[in-house]
Write a protein that holds these residues in place. Structure first.
Motif: not given
Length: 383
Positions: A175, A178, A278, A281, A305, A310, A312
């Motif tokens: 996370g 990315l 976390q 993200n 994700t 993770l 979202n």
């Protein structure tokens, strides 16, 4: 906001070492950095790496002095470590463990005027390689970034130790990593300064993109391997993407909205138990919304994700679309003048951040349902 410079620069640690069994060589690599190290680790970390570290240092003819770390990288903790350096005559501080331990060591090493090294036992953030630290209040809220004139002299990561750690920590690192490309491409578009103190280099931006590409190809098989505590080529690639490539990419490629929104989320008590990656993200997804990114790109990000594990949605971090006051506080903290959200190629107001955060709930929930993925549920702190 656009940088007031035409200088481009890239930063990196003095040496990066990665592989299974690397901890057995930590003494050998530290001996090239200093003669009197102080190791900083909490009791849990020391319990599973202390024996190997101690044996390696003794084999290299180095003394073993361990200071117990607890909590976060706060001003008080950092100042205490500076005093430890003075009391022991240490010439290198070594952070063993997670991002907060390593950030406290970097901060204290800089203040004490000695060298510092990172020995992460997880691949959950890109903190080990960077020349900055995130400092928190005693209550766990973001306080400030601290910048240093150089990166760690050594970064050593044992991939088997990472594979032995809970899989959720590797997922959190995904996370964090990315966000690197999303923020680097925004910084490049706006011509803003990076954490390295100049315009983005081609190297920094390219490494950010490389981190993204590696994760999309390798994260899911790597996470499956780590569930069984296995080190595979995919695991090695993800560790490097999470730690080295993301670290170089964010520092010399630039930060933007995702990490600023993470910092804003530290103002929400509901999110205090969540891992750094976390919260990042959530910031990444909100940044995509702020950019008006193609729906297909946002959809793919939600699906991927979710499969990584993770959050979202607001639900997963203990918030909801009706928590307007809390989300406004988050947005205000994310948009203070010093924040990296102003590296976006357009102006971002607190109201924009609130709208982006509120909008991800319904969209992500629908995408997950259409893809046959689990519905959002609130994360238990740290899980």
């Amino acid at each position: 906001m656009p940088a007031e410079t035409t200088i481009r620069t890239v930063m990196s640690p003095g040496r990066y070492v990665q592989g299974p069994g690397a901890l057995t060589k930590v003494g050998e690599y530290l001996a090239a950095v200093g003669e009197n190290p102080v190791l900083v680790a909490d009791d849990v970390v020391w319990g599973f790496v202390g024996h190997d570290v101690e044996a390696s240092l003794r084999s290299a003819g180095l003394p073993v002095h361990r200071d117990v770390f607890s909590g976060l990288a706060t001003v008080g903790t950092i100042d205490r470590l500076v005093q430890v350096v003075a009391d022991t005559g240490a010439d290198v501080l070594v952070g063993l463990g997670g991002g907060s331990t390593i950030d406290a060591v970097k901060s204290a090493g800089h203040l004490a005027g000695i060298r510092w090294a990172s020995v992460p036992t997880v691949a959950s953030t890109d903190a080990p390689t960077s020349a900055l630290a995130v400092v928190y209040t005693d209550e766990g809220a973001f306080l400030e970034y601290r910048f240093f004139p150089r990166n760690p002299d050594l970064v050593l990561i044992d991939s088997q130790v990472v594979a032995n750690a809970p899989v959720k920590l590797l997922a959190a690192g995904v996370g964090d990593a990315l966000a690197t490309w999303l923020e680097a491409r925004a910084t490049a578009k706006s011509g803003s300064a990076t954490m390295a103190g100049g315009l983005p280099t081609q190297a920094g931006t390219a490494l950010a993109r490389l981190s993204w590409d590696i994760l999309w190809e390798n994260a899911l098989p790597a996470l499956d391997a780590v569930r069984d505590h296995l080190v595979t080529p995919a695991v090695e690639k993800v560790i490097e993407a999470n730690t080295l490539l993301s670290g170089l990419g964010f520092e010399s490629g630039g930060l933007a909205a995702a990490h600023a929104i993470h910092n804003g989320l530290t103002a929400a008590p509901q999110a205090h138990g969540l891992a750094h990656g976390q919260k990042v993200n959530i910031g990444s997804l909100a940044q995509l919304v702020l950019e008006g990114a193609p729906t297909s790109e946002i959809r793919d990000f939600v699906e991927f994700t979710t499969r990584v594990g993770l959050p979202n949605t607001l639900t997963e971090i203990g918030l909801g679309v009706d928590d307007v006051d809390t989300l406004t506080a988050v947005a205000q903290a994310a948009t203070v003048p010093s924040e990296t959200i102003h590296s976006m190629p357009f102006a971002v107001r607190p109201a924009d951040v609130v709208s982006a955060l509120r909008s991800i709930e319904g969209f992500a929930t629908r995408v997950r349902a259409e893809a046959g993925l689990p519905a959002p549920v609130k994360y238990v702190a740290g899980h």
